[in-house]
Design a protein around this motif. Structure first.
Motif, PDB file in Angstrom:
ATOM      1  N   GLU A 235       5.948   8.792  -6.622  1.00 46.50           N
ATOM      2  CA  GLU A 235       6.379   9.856  -5.710  1.00 46.50           C
ATOM      3  C   GLU A 235       5.948   9.534  -4.285  1.00 46.50           C
ATOM      4  N   ASN A 236       6.828   9.742  -3.333  1.00 47.90           N
ATOM      5  CA  ASN A 236       6.518   9.438  -1.947  1.00 47.90           C
ATOM      6  C   ASN A 236       5.504  10.431  -1.379  1.00 47.90           C
ATOM      7  N   PHE A 237       4.777  10.002  -0.346  1.00 49.17           N
ATOM      8  CA  PHE A 237       3.828  10.873   0.358  1.00 49.17           C
ATOM      9  C   PHE A 237       3.679  10.356   1.781  1.00 49.17           C
ATOM     10  N   GLU A 238       3.097  11.186   2.634  1.00 51.94           N
ATOM     11  CA  GLU A 238       2.797  10.812   4.014  1.00 51.94           C
ATOM     12  C   GLU A 238       1.390  11.288   4.360  1.00 51.94           C
ATOM     13  N   LEU A 239       0.577  10.361   4.884  1.00 50.87           N
ATOM     14  CA  LEU A 239      -0.792  10.685   5.256  1.00 50.87           C
ATOM     15  C   LEU A 239      -1.158   9.944   6.544  1.00 50.87           C
ATOM     16  N   ASN A 240      -2.179  10.430   7.226  1.00 53.33           N
ATOM     17  CA  ASN A 240      -2.646   9.784   8.446  1.00 53.33           C
ATOM     18  C   ASN A 240      -3.614   8.647   8.144  1.00 53.33           C
ATOM     19  N   ASP A 241      -3.529   7.563   8.950  1.00 53.45           N
ATOM     20  CA  ASP A 241      -4.488   6.481   8.835  1.00 53.45           C
ATOM     21  C   ASP A 241      -5.644   6.712   9.815  1.00 53.45           C
ATOM     22  N   THR A 242      -6.539   5.747   9.939  1.00 48.03           N
ATOM     23  CA  THR A 242      -7.732   5.913  10.771  1.00 48.03           C
ATOM     24  C   THR A 242      -7.412   6.031  12.262  1.00 48.03           C
ATOM     25  N   HIS A 243      -6.181   5.639  12.647  1.00 55.91           N
ATOM     26  CA  HIS A 243      -5.774   5.735  14.054  1.00 55.91           C
ATOM     27  C   HIS A 243      -4.936   6.991  14.327  1.00 55.91           C
ATOM     28  N   GLY A 244      -4.758   7.812  13.296  1.00 53.75           N
ATOM     29  CA  GLY A 244      -3.962   9.020  13.462  1.00 53.75           C
ATOM     30  C   GLY A 244      -2.476   8.811  13.281  1.00 53.75           C
ATOM     31  N   ASN A 245      -2.078   7.611  12.845  1.00 53.77           N
ATOM     32  CA  ASN A 245      -0.657   7.328  12.621  1.00 53.77           C
ATOM     33  C   ASN A 245      -0.243   7.786  11.226  1.00 53.77           C
ATOM     34  N   MET A 246       0.956   8.358  11.127  1.00 55.06           N
ATOM     35  CA  MET A 246       1.462   8.797   9.840  1.00 55.06           C
ATOM     36  C   MET A 246       2.000   7.598   9.053  1.00 55.06           C
ATOM     37  N   VAL A 247       1.519   7.455   7.828  1.00 56.43           N
ATOM     38  CA  VAL A 247       1.927   6.350   6.966  1.00 56.43           C
ATOM     39  C   VAL A 247       2.564   6.918   5.710  1.00 56.43           C
ATOM     40  N   SER A 248       3.708   6.356   5.329  1.00 57.59           N
ATOM     41  CA  SER A 248       4.444   6.818   4.155  1.00 57.59           C
ATOM     42  C   SER A 248       4.483   5.717   3.108  1.00 57.59           C
ATOM     43  N   LEU A 249       4.525   6.104   1.847  1.00 50.97           N
ATOM     44  CA  LEU A 249       4.674   5.121   0.774  1.00 50.97           C
ATOM     45  C   LEU A 249       5.975   4.343   0.951  1.00 50.97           C
ATOM     46  N   LYS A 250       6.992   5.016   1.470  1.00 49.80           N
ATOM     47  CA  LYS A 250       8.289   4.357   1.684  1.00 49.80           C
ATOM     48  C   LYS A 250       8.199   3.208   2.687  1.00 49.80           C
ATOM     49  N   ASP A 251       7.159   3.228   3.513  1.00 46.06           N
ATOM     50  CA  ASP A 251       6.990   2.150   4.491  1.00 46.06           C
ATOM     51  C   ASP A 251       6.800   0.793   3.824  1.00 46.06           C
ATOM     52  N   PHE A 252       6.450   0.802   2.539  1.00 46.28           N
ATOM     53  CA  PHE A 252       6.123  -0.440   1.849  1.00 46.28           C
ATOM     54  C   PHE A 252       7.148  -0.796   0.764  1.00 46.28           C
ATOM     55  N   GLU A 253       8.333  -0.258   0.889  1.00 44.20           N
ATOM     56  CA  GLU A 253       9.400  -0.596  -0.054  1.00 44.20           C
ATOM     57  C   GLU A 253       9.620  -2.107  -0.079  1.00 44.20           C
ATOM     58  N   GLY A 254       9.813  -2.644  -1.273  1.00 44.03           N
ATOM     59  CA  GLY A 254      10.019  -4.080  -1.415  1.00 44.03           C
ATOM     60  C   GLY A 254       8.732  -4.851  -1.618  1.00 44.03           C
ATOM     61  N   LYS A 255       7.593  -4.158  -1.646  1.00 46.32           N
ATOM     62  CA  LYS A 255       6.294  -4.806  -1.861  1.00 46.32           C
ATOM     63  C   LYS A 255       5.628  -4.274  -3.127  1.00 46.32           C
ATOM     64  N   PHE A 256       4.694  -5.058  -3.643  1.00 54.94           N
ATOM     65  CA  PHE A 256       3.796  -4.539  -4.671  1.00 54.94           C
ATOM     66  C   PHE A 256       2.706  -3.745  -3.942  1.00 54.94           C
ATOM     67  N   VAL A 257       2.534  -2.496  -4.325  1.00 58.31           N
ATOM     68  CA  VAL A 257       1.594  -1.601  -3.632  1.00 58.31           C
ATOM     69  C   VAL A 257       0.516  -1.146  -4.609  1.00 58.31           C
ATOM     70  N   LEU A 258      -0.744  -1.397  -4.226  1.00 55.78           N
ATOM     71  CA  LEU A 258      -1.870  -0.906  -5.019  1.00 55.78           C
ATOM     72  C   LEU A 258      -2.445   0.318  -4.326  1.00 55.78           C
ATOM     73  N   LEU A 259      -2.271   1.498  -4.938  1.00 56.75           N
ATOM     74  CA  LEU A 259      -2.871   2.723  -4.413  1.00 56.75           C
ATOM     75  C   LEU A 259      -4.302   2.808  -4.956  1.00 56.75           C
ATOM     76  N   GLU A 260      -5.278   2.766  -4.068  1.00 53.37           N
ATOM     77  CA  GLU A 260      -6.685   2.810  -4.461  1.00 53.37           C
ATOM     78  C   GLU A 260      -7.276   4.154  -4.037  1.00 53.37           C
ATOM     79  N   PHE A 261      -7.615   4.994  -5.023  1.00 53.22           N
ATOM     80  CA  PHE A 261      -8.172   6.317  -4.760  1.00 53.22           C
ATOM     81  C   PHE A 261      -9.695   6.220  -4.737  1.00 53.22           C
ATOM     82  N   TRP A 262     -10.299   6.684  -3.643  1.00 50.19           N
ATOM     83  CA  TRP A 262     -11.727   6.478  -3.448  1.00 50.19           C
ATOM     84  C   TRP A 262     -12.336   7.568  -2.577  1.00 50.19           C
ATOM     85  N   LYS A 263     -13.621   7.402  -2.262  1.00 51.06           N
ATOM     86  CA  LYS A 263     -14.337   8.346  -1.413  1.00 51.06           C
ATOM     87  C   LYS A 263     -15.560   7.635  -0.850  1.00 51.06           C
TER      88      LYS A 263
END
Length: 367
Positions: A235-263
């Protein structure tokens, strides 16, 4: 003489703060066994931040917090790894603490109604807590002696006690549907109980308790949580990165994407990040990207940890999204964990830790 003057100043400044600041919760501690000038830090766990700092003088300390809504908090006594910790609730009443060094976790607490419910419950599971403390001390010793067999055995014992604690907690929630503490406890069980059991316990809560912030959080979790499986489309999502830029999962279409959930405050997560650095360097030029998703409530802690762990890939903060927590929507209950998505957007693996991640990526990209 100078030492006595310093201690007197600490007391006078603290008492002055109480007089000059209205609408504050006052916390009075009577703690034996610690030397004068031992540091005491009051934490607000809703924002994961220290909100007052003071020092023990003549076995006593004083601190305070703004009286707003009820939030979970804690007192840390001492510094570094040897600091002792006491959980408490910051409610709309003053708090009195009595305890002694070495047993701060079990100090006597007098506060509001939620604190009373918490204290009563802890008394009922005290044998389990004492067992856990004993095993933890043995485990630390085994790790220091590098006795891995003993450590493995002790870890199994810990897991058994954790299961027993969850069972005891679920029974409490079921038997006390009209207590606010039941909702607070249930919120913490989303990672240890089946979703069907969480729903059953939630529906059994009294109408009044269901109006609480804790119960509403559970209701939202039940609505958003998905049991994602290998083979599902991500499922797609949009979140801010450390610079305040909005990043979407769709930005990485065509790549292998590892979502790493952490704290940032999760030791296991920080260790996992070290493994990710080496894997990322191997495959970053082969249509592979890592996206770290942090559930930190303290933005500064998240940014600092991102820098310390040398995360050069997108590091996103998921603490206030309109559509709901991304981790919840992906069925994340425990961290660290990860989800691997192929170029078509399909989930092809989950929870690849340590060597498993390296082996899986090697199969995809080769040596």
């Amino acid at each position: 003489m100078r030492k006595a003057i310093i201690y007197s100043c600490i007391v006078l400044l603290t008492l002055s703060a109480f007089k000059n600041k209205e609408n504050r919760i006052k916390i009075n501690g009577n703690i034996t066994g610690y030397p004068d000038s031992t540091m005491v830090v009051l934490m607000n766990f809703e924002i994961n931040k220290g909100i007052d700092t003071t020092y023990i003088v003549d076995n006593k300390f004083y601190c305070s917090a703004i009286n707003s809504k009820t939030v979970p908090g804690g007192i840390f006594i001492g510094e570094g790894r040897k600091a002792e910790y006491l959980f408490l609730f910051l409610e709309d009443v003053d708090i009195a603490i009595e305890g002694k060094k070495g047993e701060i976790k079990y100090a006597k607490l007098e506060g509001g109604e939620l604190q009373k419910q918490n204290s009563d419950y802890l008394k009922s599971v005290l044998p389990l807590e004492l067992q856990m403390d004993s095993i933890q001390k043995e485990l630390i010793g085994a790790m220091e002696e590098r006795d891995m067999e003993k450590a493995k055995s002790l870890s199994k014992q810990q897991s058994k006690i954790i299961t027993e604690r969850i069972t005891a907690g679920a029974q409490y929630v079921e038997e006390n549907p009209d207590k606010l503490y039941s909702a607070f406890m249930l919120k913490g069980f989303t990672g240890g109980l089946p979703k069907s059991k969480i729903r059953s316990l939630y529906e059994n809560l009294s109408p009044k308790v269901k109006q609480s912030e804790y119960a509403q959080s559970i209701s939202k979790w039940l609505d958003l949580n998905k049991q994602v499986k290998v083979g599902d489309m991500a499922e797609n999502f949009e979140l801010n990165d450390t610079h305040g830029n909005m990043v979407s999962l769709k930005d990485f279409e065509g790549k292998f994407v590892l979502l790493e959930f952490w704290k940032a405050g999760c030791p296991g997560c920080r260790t996992a990040n070290k493994t990710l650095v080496s894997e990322y360097e191997k495959y970053k030029n082969k249509d592979f990207i890592i996206v770290n998703i942090s559930s930190d409530k303290n933005e500064n802690h998240w940014k600092k940890a991102t820098k310390e762990d040398a995360i050069s890939w997108p590091s996103l903060l998921d603490n206030n999204t309109k559509e709901g927590n991304v981790g919840t929507r992906y069925g994340v209950t425990l961290i660290p964990t990860n989800i691997l998505i192929d170029p078509s957007g399909r989930i092809i693996a989950k929870d690849l830790k340590g060597e498993k991640l390296g082996e899986f990526l090697k199969k995809i990209f080769g040596a």
